[in-house]
Design an enzyme around this catalytic site. Structure first.
Site, short mmCIF file in Angstrom:
data_model
loop_
_atom_site.label_atom_id
_atom_site.label_comp_id
_atom_site.label_asym_id
_atom_site.label_seq_id
_atom_site.Cartn_x
_atom_site.Cartn_y
_atom_site.Cartn_z
N LYS A 164 0.23 -1.84 5.23
CA LYS A 164 1.28 -0.94 4.73
C LYS A 164 0.91 0.49 5.13
O LYS A 164 -0.18 0.97 4.82
CB LYS A 164 1.37 -1.08 3.21
N LYS B 261 4.63 -3.41 6.60
CA LYS B 261 5.60 -2.47 6.04
C LYS B 261 5.30 -1.07 6.55
O LYS B 261 4.13 -0.68 6.47
CB LYS B 261 5.51 -2.51 4.51
ZN LIG Z 1 2.39 1.82 -5.38
#
Ligand SMILES: [Zn+2]
Length: 327
Positions: A198, A251
């Site tokens: 992420k 992500k």
């Molecule tokens: Zn968070």
């Protein structure tokens, strides 16, 4: 000199194109994100995300039914609590908003898979994804104490009925801590979908309106990944696999197709891609201006994630895409 090979031969007819299409998007691939808020009968549109709403639990249930009827197999729940504090109480309390929503959805639509996003930023008063040192104004989250909160959060979400736990805070060792917590509480069959790679991305902007989780100070760059790094994503996923992750997520998605591909190549686990809020809002804004063909751009984008290696796509377009797939 006429070419022997004419790749256009296989493009001459729509049925022929259908026969040789390598990547086909289906509703099986889609996961729809939902934002739960306290109250009754609330459906408040997120200003920067047309068509996306903050919903009270009863409205979440209605939406879950609609999602299920469209053939989408899963939702992921985010929560906006009534109160925020330094211990992120709303995240791990058995009466938390995600817990309430998960229980209500599983009661009404037992066959719909409920994924719980497991993080603390929506529940902390400062908006960071865990504990901070008293007086810290930079947002350097304390890793190990935060793991205890994440463990508690995951267990209470599983107790409330969540089928999959999806930790998103990028704390070191969070998969192992959560696995241990779930196993000790008797949830050894509850899978973990780790937000393994992420990135600290500006594409999350509209989400923070939706989840009301903007950090009050500092930013998330001491825990989320630097957008310039690809090899580091492999380091992150290898750690999560070793710690017991069942699925891996990348992500954002659109600017990180190469990462989706690398993660797919480097592991045997299902790979999810999060088509984030900013990616959604850009398409919506252009479509509302009449600048693009929304349906075609959405379907092309989602198919591209799959072509890049995503087995699953978390997307705010899920309902529209499911409808278009039925046409
Ligand atoms: Zn968070």
């Amino acid at each position: 000199m006429f070419p022997i090979h004419r790749p256009r031969r296989l493009r001459t007819h729509s049925q022929l194109r259908r026969m040789v299409r390598e990547t086909v998007l289906t509703t099986n691939d889609l996961i729809y994100p939902l934002f739960a808020v306290p109250g009754e009968g609330i459906a408040k549109e997120v200003k920067s995300m047309p068509g996306v709403y903050q919903l009270s639990v009863n409205k979440i249930v209605e939406e879950a039914k609609a999602v299920y009827d469209l053939g989408i197999p899963a939702i992921i729940l985010f929560g906006i609590p009534a109160d925020k504090d330094v211990d992120a109480t709303g995240a791990w309390h058995d009466c938390g908003i995600v817990q309430k929503a998960a229980t209500a959805v599983k009661e009404a639509v037992p066959d719909l898979i409920v994924i719980a996003d497991t993080c603390l930023c929506e529940y902390t008063s400062h908006g960071h994804c865990g504990y901070l040192q008293v007086g810290d104004l930079t947002g350097r989250v304390l890793n190990d104490p935060t793991l205890e909160l994440l463990k508690k959060t995951a267990v209470s979400q599983a107790k409330a009925g969540a089928d999959i736990i999806a930790p998103s805070g990028m704390m070191d060792g969070f998969v192992q801590a959560i696995r241990q917590g779930l196993d000790e509480a008797g949830f050894q069959d509850t899978p973990i979908m780790s937000y393994a790679a992420k990135y600290a991305s500006a594409y999350y902007g509209p989400f923070r309106d939706a989840a009301e989780s903007t950090p009050q100070f500092g930013d998330r760059r001491t825990y989320q990944m630097d957008p310039g790094n690809a090899r580091e994503a492999i380091k992150e996923i290898e750690l999560d696999i070793a710690e017991g992750a069942d699925m891996l997520m990348v992500k954002p998605a659109l600017s990180y197709m190469d990462i989706i591909w690398r993660v797919k190549e480097a592991s045997n686990l299902p790979v999810a891609a999060y088509n984030v809020s900013g990616e959604y809002s850009m398409i919506k804004a252009a479509a509302l201006n009449g600048w693009i063909d929304e349906k075609r751009v959405v379907m092309e984008t989602l198919t591209s994630f799959k072509r890049a290696g995503a087995d699953l796509i978390l997307t705010y377009h899920a309902k529209d895409a499911a409808r278009w797939l039925l046409e």
